[in-house]
Design a protein around this motif. Structure first.
Motif, PDB file in Angstrom:
ATOM      1  N   GLN A 193     -28.142 -41.128 -18.856  1.00 63.84           N
ATOM      2  CA  GLN A 193     -26.984 -40.438 -18.316  1.00 63.84           C
ATOM      3  C   GLN A 193     -26.720 -40.957 -16.919  1.00 63.84           C
ATOM      4  OE1 GLN A 193     -29.104 -36.693 -18.844  1.00 63.84           O
ATOM      5  NE2 GLN A 193     -27.398 -35.945 -20.043  1.00 63.84           N
ATOM      6  N   LEU A 194     -25.485 -41.439 -16.688  1.00 64.67           N
ATOM      7  CA  LEU A 194     -25.151 -41.998 -15.394  1.00 64.67           C
ATOM      8  C   LEU A 194     -24.252 -41.045 -14.625  1.00 64.67           C
ATOM      9  CD1 LEU A 194     -24.475 -45.734 -16.307  1.00 64.67           C
ATOM     10  CD2 LEU A 194     -26.492 -44.764 -15.214  1.00 64.67           C
ATOM     11  N   LEU A 195     -24.523 -40.941 -13.335  1.00 71.01           N
ATOM     12  CA  LEU A 195     -23.692 -40.137 -12.452  1.00 71.01           C
ATOM     13  C   LEU A 195     -22.990 -41.067 -11.476  1.00 71.01           C
ATOM     14  CD1 LEU A 195     -26.008 -37.128 -11.674  1.00 71.01           C
ATOM     15  CD2 LEU A 195     -23.745 -36.988 -12.669  1.00 71.01           C
ATOM     16  N   LYS A 196     -21.684 -40.964 -11.399  1.00 72.90           N
ATOM     17  CA  LYS A 196     -20.914 -41.788 -10.475  1.00 72.90           C
ATOM     18  C   LYS A 196     -20.340 -40.913  -9.387  1.00 72.90           C
ATOM     19  CE  LYS A 196     -19.718 -45.474 -13.682  1.00 72.90           C
ATOM     20  NZ  LYS A 196     -18.634 -46.305 -14.262  1.00 72.90           N
ATOM     21  N   CYS A 217     -18.540 -36.093  -8.200  1.00 69.32           N
ATOM     22  CA  CYS A 217     -19.680 -36.572  -8.976  1.00 69.32           C
ATOM     23  C   CYS A 217     -19.290 -36.459 -10.443  1.00 69.32           C
ATOM     24  CB  CYS A 217     -20.887 -35.694  -8.644  1.00 69.32           C
ATOM     25  SG  CYS A 217     -22.378 -36.045  -9.582  1.00 69.32           S
ATOM     26  N   SER A 227     -19.631 -37.802 -14.702  1.00 67.70           N
ATOM     27  CA  SER A 227     -20.455 -38.407 -15.743  1.00 67.70           C
ATOM     28  C   SER A 227     -19.751 -38.257 -17.088  1.00 67.70           C
ATOM     29  CB  SER A 227     -21.814 -37.724 -15.794  1.00 67.70           C
ATOM     30  OG  SER A 227     -22.570 -38.194 -16.888  1.00 67.70           O
ATOM     31  N   SER A 228     -20.089 -39.101 -18.011  1.00 67.86           N
ATOM     32  CA  SER A 228     -19.584 -38.955 -19.380  1.00 67.86           C
ATOM     33  C   SER A 228     -20.526 -38.071 -20.203  1.00 67.86           C
ATOM     34  CB  SER A 228     -19.442 -40.323 -20.049  1.00 67.86           C
ATOM     35  OG  SER A 228     -20.683 -40.999 -20.048  1.00 67.86           O
ATOM     36  N   SER A 229     -21.639 -37.708 -19.612  1.00 69.15           N
ATOM     37  CA  SER A 229     -22.652 -36.905 -20.307  1.00 69.15           C
ATOM     38  C   SER A 229     -22.664 -35.473 -19.787  1.00 69.15           C
ATOM     39  CB  SER A 229     -24.032 -37.516 -20.102  1.00 69.15           C
ATOM     40  OG  SER A 229     -24.070 -38.858 -20.518  1.00 69.15           O
ATOM     41  N   LYS A 278     -19.824 -31.818 -16.962  1.00 66.84           N
ATOM     42  CA  LYS A 278     -19.953 -33.261 -16.838  1.00 66.84           C
ATOM     43  C   LYS A 278     -19.648 -33.738 -15.425  1.00 66.84           C
ATOM     44  CE  LYS A 278     -18.595 -34.434 -21.574  1.00 66.84           C
ATOM     45  NZ  LYS A 278     -17.634 -35.223 -22.396  1.00 66.84           N
ATOM     46  N   ASP A 279     -19.105 -32.861 -14.607  1.00 65.99           N
ATOM     47  CA  ASP A 279     -18.714 -33.297 -13.283  1.00 65.99           C
ATOM     48  C   ASP A 279     -18.876 -32.160 -12.284  1.00 65.99           C
ATOM     49  OD1 ASP A 279     -16.014 -32.828 -15.063  1.00 65.99           O
ATOM     50  OD2 ASP A 279     -15.920 -31.838 -13.101  1.00 65.99           O
ATOM     51  N   GLN A 291     -31.459 -37.310 -12.675  1.00 66.64           N
ATOM     52  CA  GLN A 291     -30.713 -38.555 -12.584  1.00 66.64           C
ATOM     53  C   GLN A 291     -29.836 -38.468 -11.341  1.00 66.64           C
ATOM     54  OE1 GLN A 291     -30.981 -40.968 -15.166  1.00 66.64           O
ATOM     55  NE2 GLN A 291     -29.964 -42.315 -13.730  1.00 66.64           N
ATOM     56  N   GLY A 305     -27.058 -39.792  -8.447  1.00 62.70           N
ATOM     57  CA  GLY A 305     -25.955 -40.679  -8.167  1.00 62.70           C
ATOM     58  C   GLY A 305     -26.297 -41.548  -6.966  1.00 62.70           C
TER      59      GLY A 305
END
Lengths: 115, 112
Positions: free
Chosen positions: B2-5, B23, B25-27, B70-71, B101, B103
């Motif tokens: 799971q990626l956090l941008k 913040c 994420s797609s997850s 997700k955000d 996880q 960012g």
């Protein structure tokens, strides 16, 4: 306010040498963690520890790494044979509650420099 | 994974202005934590949000967790120079309870 204590604050070691990073978590916390942060990069999970055993570890945490809680207060991270790419800031953390329902208390870190 | 941008990567504002950090994420995460990190120090926990749509306030800081979990966003009202720092979001999941996880962070600079 209770804090997580890490020693040493900075360690320089030669490639191939063993290092032990030490941490004293908050006394009533039951869950312990090691994270690392390579300069300019994200904080990365290494390992979580509960009830005297590893709960989870990342791909980074290979056979060169080990953790131990030798007594009731200390929590250590050992790197058996250091590599240049192990140079990073290593953070110990602890939590009272099982994650992800609470938050971590991080120590100030140990800056490991492998030369 | 799971990626956090986080966005933006860097934000420079004048004292008294407002700012928002994102913040995404797609997850789906079970919880989202926000930390602040000073140079050479460990991250310091600001808040944990666990319920979709949840809003938490910490003085001039307002944190929101998206409905879909997700955000998240961090809003600072009337920023002060003491708010300068690296703001990190970190997501946790019950599938992997011991692991957060993180960012990459948003560096906030507030000038007097």
């Amino acid at each position: 306010e209770p804090e997580v204590t890490q020693t040493p604050s900075h360690q320089v070691t030669q490639m191939g040498q063993e290092v032990i990073l030490r941490c004293v978590p908050i006394s009533n916390h039951l869950y312990f963690y090691w994270y690392r942060q390579i300069l300019g990069q994200k904080v990365e999970f290494l390992v979580s520890f509960y009830n005297n055993e590893i709960s989870e570890k990342s791909e980074i945490f290979d056979d060169q790494f080990s953790v131990e809680r030798p007594d009731g207060s200390n929590f250590t991270l050992k790197i058996r044979s250091t590599k240049l790419e192990d140079s990073a800031m290593y953070f110990c953390a602890s939590s009272e509650r099982r994650q992800p329902w609470g938050g971590y208390t991080f120590g100030s870190g140990t800056r490991l420099t492998v030369v | 994974t799971q990626l956090l941008k986080q966005s933006p990567q860097f934000l420079s504002i004048q004292e008294g202005e407002n700012l928002t950090v994102y913040c995404n994420s797609s997850s789906v995460f079970s919880s989202l934590q926000w930390y602040r990190q000073e140079p050479g120090e460990g991250p310091v926990l600001l808040v944990t949000v666990v319920t979709g749509g949840e809003v938490k306030k910490l003085k001039r800081l307002t944190f929101q967790f998206g409905d879909a979990r997700k955000d998240s966003s961090l809003h600072i009202t009337a920023a002060q120079p003491g708010d300068t720092g690296l703001y990190l979001c970190a997501g946790g999941s019950t599938d992997s309870w011991g692991k957060l996880q993180f960012g990459a962070g948003t560096q906030v600079v507030v000038t007097p």
